[in-house]
Design an enzyme around this catalytic site. Structure first.
Site, PDB file in Angstrom:
ATOM      1  N   ASN A   1       0.856  -1.194   0.000  1.00  0.00           N
ATOM      2  CA  ASN A   1       0.000   0.000   0.000  1.00  0.00           C
ATOM      3  C   ASN A   1       0.887   1.238   0.000  1.00  0.00           C
ATOM      4  OD1 ASN A   1      -1.774   2.099   0.619  1.00  0.00           O
ATOM      5  ND2 ASN A   1      -3.085   0.749   1.813  1.00  0.00           N
TER       6      ASN A   1
ATOM      7  N   CYS B   1      -5.185   1.033  -1.217  1.00  0.00           N
ATOM      8  CA  CYS B   1      -5.796  -0.286  -1.021  1.00  0.00           C
ATOM      9  C   CYS B   1      -6.958  -0.485  -1.986  1.00  0.00           C
ATOM     10  CB  CYS B   1      -6.239  -0.474   0.423  1.00  0.00           C
ATOM     11  SG  CYS B   1      -7.170   0.905   1.092  1.00  0.00           S
TER      12      CYS B   1
ATOM     13  N   HIS C   1     -11.219   1.159   4.389  1.00  0.00           N
ATOM     14  CA  HIS C   1     -10.245   0.206   3.887  1.00  0.00           C
ATOM     15  C   HIS C   1     -10.905  -0.681   2.841  1.00  0.00           C
ATOM     16  CE1 HIS C   1      -6.637  -2.068   3.842  1.00  0.00           C
ATOM     17  NE2 HIS C   1      -7.195  -3.173   4.291  1.00  0.00           N
TER      18      HIS C   1
ATOM     19  N   ASP D   1      -5.614  -8.646   1.150  1.00  0.00           N
ATOM     20  CA  ASP D   1      -5.703  -7.428   1.954  1.00  0.00           C
ATOM     21  C   ASP D   1      -4.341  -6.743   1.922  1.00  0.00           C
ATOM     22  OD1 ASP D   1      -6.083  -5.453   3.780  1.00  0.00           O
ATOM     23  OD2 ASP D   1      -6.840  -6.722   5.385  1.00  0.00           O
TER      24      ASP D   1
END
Length: 1117
Positions: A202, A207, A454, A471
């Site tokens: 990131n 993200c 997020h 993630d």
């Protein structure tokens, strides 16, 4: 998206910073806490099957009177762990409320403890719950980071504004939802080893992009097409989107660790600021696909994007009473599906193809038939092999004039059948032989609110039963329940905390939910989930990436072996001559720009000298090396030559001798003496009496400083004895009169003092490594000719020299002009130079704004007139220094403007349906009466004697009528609208039993099983008389608002108190409801007009902030 930062940062609200609070402040001591029953199982790191979760509510009374910098909640227990909220009422060195989740007993926990939690923190809006501010994140807590949260949670201006609803009766309500998950060692977890896949790093707020890129990468047919896009070895990834994407995909396929996206974002033409802005994923998806489609044209993969993602639908309008039908075919790459009011994907498709009736006032004009009743709708001609469904989780709220997130429950199936109910979604032209049965490939999730949050993705790359969560850098295996059901959104019931008690189950909204779904058609899945291997990747790309990998491995190996080697940096006369006056002005050399050698620590220094002989062609016997030393005044000078004994030692031992501080480098100065034939000769013997001095020459005419050489002098000698040598170095006549100065230090300020030529070097306290600057002596009359006539003034100038990039505040991303200035310039000097550059006679009309180094934007508040002393103060932002300033040219001088208060007032005309915004500028000590008088000169009144009043309107309610005597200095038009209007005649002559009531428009909305009142439109006052019925009042309201009978018949009327409607009948006496009783505010008791909001939205916003920096996603290259 967890962004760690070591220092407080003032950020845009959209770009939230998550920081460990302890990095910012001193270690906190717990306040008095309330003991809680601890759960029986408190073993750290124990796996928990069903993650324990809880909600904690904290009411803080007398909030504005809290004087402590930080404030702790009482302790609450989740998952057997003690937690508390840590809050900074006035902000943690920022102008935002700062709020963190804290491990309450961190000081007494055993060594090495850690725990992992997902949590959200919220400030509750006590007037409208839907406007509560909630932010969520996750963190692995440990002794080093025992608290985590949001330094910039919400602006203090909003929090303390009584009309906003966050602080009511000086009470703040804070909520924390905490879910304790099974501990995962973040530092040792290996995604590739555990799952076979790697994540993406990131860059700050990317993200949203990472989740999209992973989804596209895991469509193998798409990846194959990207690999087959023509690129060459001469392309640079940072300038070519195809090559950057090929490189990224290759690394995702073959790398063992997470992959960086910087090359790709650079190829988009993004700067760092773009990477720190959350853009709209759906927009990025479209823009990226359009870009690739364009880049694929004329290549072997032309048309791939269309083949994969393009479907077609037909818009039709069909007349009911005549034989006329109009159709239009359109293509789509993704479908936007409604979430609001739909319980699942099928309900959204039903809504998508819903037939709209065009009748009454809304009849359709058919070409030869005139106005006709008709039906209008959409049907699908074909669906693409890869179906991308964008769920409309974000919607514009007209009441708030802002975007809101819809967290309603919304289900989506593993298998999606778009041929259901006899193909009701398909047009008559659709090919019914194609079976539109789809299987779910990926679920993109947004966790958080409208102002950031997020993003991550659940993907099953091979369409097997195994799901993976991507993630950012972490990839984990997940079950189907987590990928599907847990992403439906809606509400979740918390488990009972005290079983046996009659607790009502507590429901809380799930802020993590799906916002994009990717389905693959069953009949196409073998083609799409195809094999992609090395032969699909161009050889030059494989070679380039292999080379990159080798360099990476080489650096890794060097790092691993660093303890076996010493870096030796060797500075020579040539380096000093090359750098001084160009790269540096102070001291002698920049050690990062001299020749460095990586030598094994056990090798003796004498062996190293042989390498130097080979490298520089200087025989070993003619080399003399000096050690550098850092002096107390922070200068760095050659200190002493190495002794013969030291030269027999290993380079590792020497490095330890030379550096008191731990440093892997050994820094040396190589002294080489040259004979008359300019060949190296043996260095002269050095006694204690000999001093090595370095000389710089300054030319005030050219404003140039150069290194001209070095000399050994006797400590008992005098400068006067070496003047002829110095003149020779400078190319002057032997008897030229020159002045000498010693360069002593330059940090924090320059110290450069004249040397007395007639006293000894020892008496002048000169020693080895000292620097002497000299110049021609200037006659007194010529000193005026030069900007910097002597060495001290020149060094002072160089030390404070600053190139400043000026930008117009209206175009904050573009440099307008650059000026060379001194950091010591006063406020007046700076604005004078800017005015001069702009050709402006009056510098006081220039207003400057400083630059925020973190957000790369102008600071919200401009610099006040003479509000800072020097240019250096204008350029500093926390611990960083910028070289950017923004300017505006005002219509009046800034000191005058600062003495004035500027208000935006919306004037509502008494008889015309129009609103005009007026900017009123008056001295700060003026009153509301002065505003009204000023306004009267600018507006059109219904009659000359009309009286005006000023109201405060916020979210379609009137909160205040300003008394004419009120000072305007404290009136804030940032958040609410100031409205001016004529006072109606009937209000001026109120009888003893007449009442002036508030009348507001409203609609009702049900969200999460709760009825909510939403106000809209323009609120107003109405006089009601004693005994007057609703029927009588309705006549007056209809006349006032000029509503047609047909529409007015549909309106309902209610008395509302604190948001609860009590519907009225025509026969009800309205005044009996409005008794004088204490309520929180008059605006909470009103006559409500319930009807649909179909009025056109006014194109004005009086409460606009000073800057708005929202921008769409753009890919520039």
């Amino acid at each position: 998206m967890t962004v760690m930062a070591p220092a407080p940062i003032d950020q845009q609200e959209d770009e939230e910073m998550l920081v460990p609070q302890s990095d910012l402040t001193d270690n906190h001591q717990p306040m008095e806490v309330v003991a809680q029953p601890e759960a029986a199982n408190t073993v750290e790191n124990q796996p928990v099957e069903d993650p324990p979760s809880s909600r904690f509510t904290w009411r803080i009374e007398n909030f504005s009177r809290l004087n402590a910098k930080k404030h702790y909640s009482e302790v609450f227990v989740v998952g057997g762990y003690k937690w508390r909220i840590l809050l900074f009422p006035k902000g943690n060195n920022v102008d935002h409320l700062s709020m963190y989740l804290d491990v309450a007993d961190s000081a007494s926990l055993p060594y090495g403890w850690s725990r992992y939690a997902q949590f959200s923190l919220a400030v509750v809006n006590q007037i409208h719950n839907k406007y509560s501010i909630r932010k969520d994140t996750q963190h692995q807590f440990n002794a080093r980071e025992s608290d985590w949260g949001f330094t910039s949670f919400m602006p203090l201006g909003e929090l303390y504004d009584p009309c906003r609803g966050y602080l009511v009766n000086d009470t703040l309500i804070v909520e924390a939802e905490v879910v304790v998950r099974r501990i995962v060692d973040y530092w040792t977890y290996d995604s590739k080893k555990e799952t076979g896949y790697v994540g993406l790093k990131n860059q700050g707020a990317t993200c949203y992009m990472n989740s999209l890129l992973q989804t596209l990468y895991h469509i193998p047919y798409f990846r194959k097409a990207v690999y087959h896009m023509p690129t060459t070895e001469n392309d640079m990834p940072s300038g070519s989107i195809p090559l950057a994407l090929q490189s990224l995909f290759y690394k995702l396929q073959y790398s063992d660790s997470s992959v960086a996206t910087k090359e790709l974002t650079k190829s988009f033409g993004w700067d760092t600021h773009d990477s720190f802005m959350q853009h709209d994923v759906q927009e990025l998806n479209r823009v990226l696909c359009e870009k690739l489609e364009d880049k694929m044209k004329g290549t072997v993969v032309e048309g791939t994007i269309q083949q994969l993602f393009e479907g077609h639908h037909m818009n039709y309008i069909e007349c009911i009473n005549v034989d006329y039908k109009s159709t239009r075919k359109e293509s789509f790459y993704d479908l936007q599906l409604d979430v609001k009011g739909c319980h699942d994907v099928y309900a959204s498709f039903d809504k998508y193809v819903e037939v709209e009736r065009l009748e009454g006032d809304n009849k359709y004009h058919a070409e030869q038939y005139g106005l006709q009743d008709a039906k209008k709708g959409v049907l699908f001609i074909d669906f693409p092999p890869v179906l991308q469904l964008q769920l409309k989780r974000f919607e514009y709220d007209f009441m708030r004039d802002t975007m809101v997130k819809i967290n309603d429950r919304y289900e989506f199936p593993l298998q999606l059948d778009l041929d259901r109910d006899g193909g009701k979604y398909l047009s008559p032209d659709a090919d019914r032989r194609v079976r539109n049965l789809y299987t779910l490939h990926s679920v993109l999730v947004h966790s958080g609110g409208v102002h950031g949050g997020h993003y991550y993705a659940f993907i099953r790359p091979t369409l097997s039963d195994q799901w993976y969560k991507f993630d950012d850098e972490r990839v984990t295996k997940e079950d189907m329940k987590r990928a599907l059901e847990e992403q439906y959104g809606g509400e979740e019931e918390l488990p009972q905390t005290n079983p046996g008690f009659n607790n009502t189950p507590f429901k809380f909204t799930k802020y993590s939910n799906a916002y994009m779904l990717v389905y693959i058609r069953e009949s196409d899945k073998d083609k799409i989930i195809c094999n992609v291997d090395e032969k699909d990747i161009a050889e030059h790309l494989r070679e380039r990436l292999k080379k990159e990998q080798e360099e990476k491995e080489h650096k890794k190996k060097e790092k691993a072996e660093a303890h076996l080697y010493t870096i030796i940096k060797v500075a020579r006369d040539d380096d000093l001559a090359e750098q001084i006056g160009k790269d540096i002005y102070f001291d002698l050399v920049d050690h990062d720009k001299v020749r460095s050698f990586r030598i094994q620590k056990q090798i003796t220094f004498n062996v190293f000298k042989e390498e130097i002989a080979k490298e520089f062609g200087i025989p070993v016997q003619f080399q003399r090396f000096w050690l550098w030393a850092k002096r107390q005044n922070h200068t760095y000078r050659p200190n002493r030559p190495l002794t013969p004994l030291e030269e027999t030692q290993s380079v590792g031992t020497l490095r330890e001798v030379s550096n008191k501080v731990h440093n892997a480098e050994l820094r040396l100065f190589l002294e080489v003496e040259l004979g008359l034939d300019l060949r190296p000769i043996a260095p002269p013997d050095k006694t204690k009496e000999d001093i090595l001095l370095f000389f710089k020459h300054y030319n005030p005419e050219k404003e140039e400083l150069h290194f001209v050489g070095r000399l050994f002098v006797k400590s008992t000698g005098k400068p006067i004895e070496i003047l002829s040598k110095l003149n020779k170095m400078a190319g002057y006549a032997p008897d030229e009169e020159i002045n000498l100065y010693e360069e002593i230090k330059f940090e924090p300020s320059v110290m450069c003092e004249p040397i007395d030529k007639k006293i000894t070097f020892r008496a002048s306290q000169l020693e080895d490594g000292d620097i002497v600057c000299f110049q021609k002596s200037l006659p007194v009359e010529s000193i005026e000719q030069f900007r910097y006539p002597d060495v001290p003034s020149f060094l002072e100038y160089v030390h404070n020299r600053q190139i400043v990039h000026f930008r117009s505040l209206e175009k904050p991303k573009e440099d307008d002009f650059c000026l060379e200035m001194s950091r010591l310039y006063t406020y007046d000097d700076v604005v004078e130079r800017v005015a001069q550059q702009l050709g402006l006679n009056d510098p006081s009309k220039i207003r400057l704004t400083s630059h925020n180094c973190y957000s790369q934007q102008p600071k919200p508040q401009p610099i006040k007139y003479r509000g800072v002393d020097h240019l250096s103060d204008m350029l500093v932002h926390y611990n960083q220094t910028s070289d950017i300033l923004y300017y505006e040219v005002l219509d009046i001088p800034l000191p005058e403007l600062q003495g004035l208060k500027t208000l935006k007032v919306a004037f509502h005309h008494a008889t015309k349906d129009e609103v005009v915004i007026h900017t009123i500028r008056l001295p700060k000590q003026s009153t509301v009466g002065d505003v009204i008088n000023d306004l009267k000169t600018k507006v059109e009144l219904s009659h000359p004697d009309a009286e005006l009043r000023l109201l405060e309107v916020f979210y379609h309610k009137i909160y205040k009528i300003f008394p004419p005597s009120e000072k305007i200095e404290n009136i804030n038009d940032q958040y609410w609208t100031l409205r001016a209007e004529e006072i109606p005649e009937e209000e001026k002559n109120l009888g003893p039993n007449d009442r002036l009531i508030h009348v507001y428009h409203f609609t009702k909305e049900t969200a999460q099983n709760q009825m909510q009142i939403l106000n809209f439109g323009e609120p107003f006052f109405l006089v009601i008389h004693e005994g007057e019925t609703l029927a009588e009042i309705k006549v007056r309201i209809q006349k006032k608002l000029q509503v047609p009978d047909e529409d007015f018949a549909k309106w309902k009327f209610a008395f509302l108190s604190l948001g609860r409607p009590e519907y009225l009948q025509d026969s009800d006496v309205v005044s009996s409801r409005f008794q004088r009783r204490d309520v929180y505010g008059a605006w909470e008791q009103y006559l409500g007009l319930e009807h649909s909001d179909n009025a056109p939205k006014r194109a004005y916003a009086a409460n606009q902030n000073r800057h708005t920096f929202e921008k769409p996603v753009k890919i520039y290259n």
